[in-house]
Design an enzyme around this catalytic site. Structure first.
Site, PDB file in Angstrom:
ATOM      1  N   GLY A 146       0.826  -0.914   0.230  1.00  0.00           N
ATOM      2  CA  GLY A 146       0.053  -0.034   0.342  1.00  0.00           C
ATOM      3  C   GLY A 146       0.937   0.857  -0.403  1.00  0.00           C
ATOM      4  O   GLY A 146       0.542   2.285   0.341  1.00  0.00           O
ATOM      5  N   ASN A 161       1.802   3.209  -2.887  1.00  0.00           N
ATOM      6  CA  ASN A 161       1.382   3.969  -3.434  1.00  0.00           C
ATOM      7  C   ASN A 161      -0.206   4.757  -3.367  1.00  0.00           C
ATOM      8  O   ASN A 161      -0.470   5.997  -3.119  1.00  0.00           O
ATOM      9  CB  ASN A 161       1.282   3.042  -4.766  1.00  0.00           C
ATOM     10  N   MET A 163      -4.071  -7.074  -6.764  1.00  0.00           N
ATOM     11  CA  MET A 163      -2.816  -8.321  -7.749  1.00  0.00           C
ATOM     12  C   MET A 163      -4.040  -8.922  -8.435  1.00  0.00           C
ATOM     13  O   MET A 163      -3.754 -10.045  -8.818  1.00  0.00           O
ATOM     14  CB  MET A 163      -1.787  -9.118  -7.189  1.00  0.00           C
ATOM     15  N   LYS A 164      -5.276  -8.503  -8.413  1.00  0.00           N
ATOM     16  CA  LYS A 164      -6.477  -9.360  -9.789  1.00  0.00           C
ATOM     17  C   LYS A 164      -6.790  -8.845 -10.216  1.00  0.00           C
ATOM     18  O   LYS A 164      -7.353  -7.255 -10.491  1.00  0.00           O
ATOM     19  CB  LYS A 164      -7.529  -9.609  -7.930  1.00  0.00           C
ATOM     20  N   ILE A 165      -6.996  -9.911 -11.830  1.00  0.00           N
ATOM     21  CA  ILE A 165      -7.431  -9.473 -12.860  1.00  0.00           C
ATOM     22  C   ILE A 165      -8.657  -8.471 -12.854  1.00  0.00           C
ATOM     23  O   ILE A 165      -9.270  -9.697 -12.923  1.00  0.00           O
ATOM     24  CB  ILE A 165      -7.075 -10.154 -14.006  1.00  0.00           C
ATOM     25  N   LEU A 166      -9.423  -7.514 -13.104  1.00  0.00           N
ATOM     26  CA  LEU A 166     -10.471  -6.712 -13.446  1.00  0.00           C
ATOM     27  C   LEU A 166     -10.985  -7.536 -14.752  1.00  0.00           C
ATOM     28  O   LEU A 166     -10.602  -7.540 -15.617  1.00  0.00           O
ATOM     29  CB  LEU A 166     -10.823  -5.511 -13.768  1.00  0.00           C
ATOM     30  N   ASN A 210      -4.305   2.959 -13.048  1.00  0.00           N
ATOM     31  CA  ASN A 210      -3.156   1.949 -12.620  1.00  0.00           C
ATOM     32  C   ASN A 210      -2.039   2.528 -12.664  1.00  0.00           C
ATOM     33  O   ASN A 210      -1.900   2.667 -13.410  1.00  0.00           O
ATOM     34  CB  ASN A 210      -3.504   0.299 -13.733  1.00  0.00           C
ATOM     35  N   HIS A 263       2.035   0.918 -12.705  1.00  0.00           N
ATOM     36  CA  HIS A 263       2.690  -0.292 -13.023  1.00  0.00           C
ATOM     37  C   HIS A 263       4.316   0.051 -13.110  1.00  0.00           C
ATOM     38  O   HIS A 263       4.610   1.200 -13.566  1.00  0.00           O
ATOM     39  CB  HIS A 263       2.468  -0.303 -14.916  1.00  0.00           C
TER      40      HIS A 263
HETATM   41  C1  GAR Z   1       3.962  -1.054  -7.304  1.00  0.00           C
HETATM   42  O1  GAR Z   1       5.450  -1.707  -7.772  1.00  0.00           O
HETATM   43  C2  GAR Z   1       2.705  -1.457  -8.089  1.00  0.00           C
HETATM   44  O2  GAR Z   1       3.432  -0.544 -10.088  1.00  0.00           O
HETATM   45  C3  GAR Z   1       2.787  -2.874  -8.552  1.00  0.00           C
HETATM   46  O3  GAR Z   1       3.167  -3.577  -7.647  1.00  0.00           O
HETATM   47  C4  GAR Z   1       2.934  -2.582  -6.294  1.00  0.00           C
HETATM   48  C5  GAR Z   1       2.688  -2.207  -5.362  1.00  0.00           C
HETATM   49  O4  GAR Z   1       3.276  -1.487  -4.070  1.00  0.00           O
HETATM   50  N1  GAR Z   1       1.986  -3.247  -9.636  1.00  0.00           N
HETATM   51  C6  GAR Z   1       1.877  -3.889 -10.594  1.00  0.00           C
HETATM   52  O5  GAR Z   1       2.774  -4.679 -10.192  1.00  0.00           O
HETATM   53  C7  GAR Z   1       0.556  -4.503 -11.438  1.00  0.00           C
HETATM   54  N2  GAR Z   1       0.960  -4.505 -12.047  1.00  0.00           N
HETATM   55  P1  GAR Z   1       2.703  -0.468  -3.033  1.00  0.00           P
HETATM   56  O6  GAR Z   1       1.495  -1.853  -2.957  1.00  0.00           O
HETATM   57  O7  GAR Z   1       3.454  -0.743  -2.186  1.00  0.00           O
HETATM   58  O8  GAR Z   1       2.244   0.061  -3.706  1.00  0.00           O
END
Ligand code: GAR
Length: 211
Positions: free
Chosen positions: A23, A25, A101-104, A118, A120
Site C-alpha cells: 500500500g 502507492n 493483483m487481481k485482474i478486473l 493503474n 505499473h
Molecule cells: C507497485 O510497484 C506497483 O507498480 C505494482 O505493485 C507494487 C505495489 O506496491 N503493480 C503492479 O505490478 C501491477 N501490475 P505498493 O502496494 O507498495 O503500492
C-alpha cells in the site's frame, strides 16, 4: 465516424483505492490529499486480501475499508458485480489500482470507462504483467520506469497518462531497480490523480492529452 472524447471532471471527487499488498502507492496518494494537492477524498480502500498491509494502514488512517474474499463467490464476474454494487452505492468518480493483483473482469472495466487508473512498474507497453523488474534486467534494457494508465479490458494496455524514466545500472538487482522505480511511482501517481480532478485529462482514442 467522429472520435469519442473523454474529459476528466473538474470537481471534488470521490475515490476508491484497490490494493492487495503493502500500500505504499495508496499512502502516497493519501498523503497528497492530506497536503491539499488533490481535490478528492478516498471514500473506500478495497482489497481482495484480508491481511493486506495497505488495508491496515487505511484503518490506521481512519478510512473506510472493504475486504471481500474471492473464495466466497462462484465466479470472478460475481465477485466483481458485488464490488461494482458497493462502488455505485458510494458514487465513486475514480478507482485507483495500487498494487491490486487481481485482474478486473471486462464487465468491471466496462462499468467505469476512463474511471480506472493503474500504476505499473515499467515503461508500458514494454514488460506488462508480473515480475516486471526481473524481465527488464534479463532483457538488458538501459532504462525502465513507471507508467500510470487508464484501465481497459486489455491488461496493462490502456491509454497512458504519465510515465517516468529511470536508468538501469549494471549492478542492479530486482530490489534496487524496484526501489528506484517505486520512488517515481509515488511521484507520478498522485500527479495523475491531481490532473484528473483538475479536469485536465482528455482521452482521444489511445492518447491522453494534458491541458
Ligand atoms: C507497485 O510497484 C506497483 O507498480 C505494482 O505493485 C507494487 C505495489 O506496491 N503493480 C503492479 O505490478 C501491477 N501490475 P505498493 O502496494 O507498495 O503500492
Amino acid at each position: 465516424m467522429s472520435e469519442k472524447i473523454f474529459r476528466s471532471p473538474k470537481k471534488k471527487g470521490k475515490m476508491a483505492v484497490f490494493l492487495s499488498g503493502r500500500g505504499s502507492n495508496f499512502r502516497a496518494i493519501h498523503d497528497s490529499i492530506l497536503k491539499g494537492k488533490i481535490n478528492a477524498e478516498i471514500s473506500v480502500v478495497f482489497s481482495n486480501k484480508r491481511k493486506a498491509q495497505g488495508l491496515k494502514l487505511a484503518k490506521e488512517r481512519n478510512l473506510n475499508t472493504l475486504y471481500l474474499n474471492p473464495k466466497d463467490y462462484s465466479s470472478k464476474v460475481d465477485y466483481d458485480k458485488t464490488v461494482i454494487q458497493e462502488l455505485k452505492k458510494i458514487g465513486v468518480d475514480l478507482i485507483c489500482l495500487a498494487g491490486y493483483m487481481k485482474i478486473l473482469t471486462p464487465h468491471f472495466c466496462q462499468q467505469f470507462p476512463h474511471r480506472i487508473m493503474n500504476i505499473h512498474p515499467a515503461l508500458l507497453p514494454a514488460f506488462p504483467g508480473l515480475h516486471v523488474q526481473k524481465k527488464a534486467l534479463e532483457w538488458g534494457v538501459k532504462y525502465s520506469g513507471a507508467t500510470v494508465h487508464f484501465v481497459t479490458p486489455d491488461v496493462d494496455m490502456g491509454p497512458i497518462i504519465l510515465q517516468s524514466v529511470v536508468p538501469v545500472y549494471q549492478d542492479d538487482t530486482e530490489e534496487t531497480l524496484s526501489e528506484r522505480i517505486l520512488k517515481e511511482e509515488h511521484r507520478i501517481y498522485p500527479e495523475a490523480v491531481k490532473l484528473f480532478f483538475q479536469g485536465k485529462l482528455e482521452v482521444r482514442g489511445r492518447r491522453v492529452f494534458i491541458y
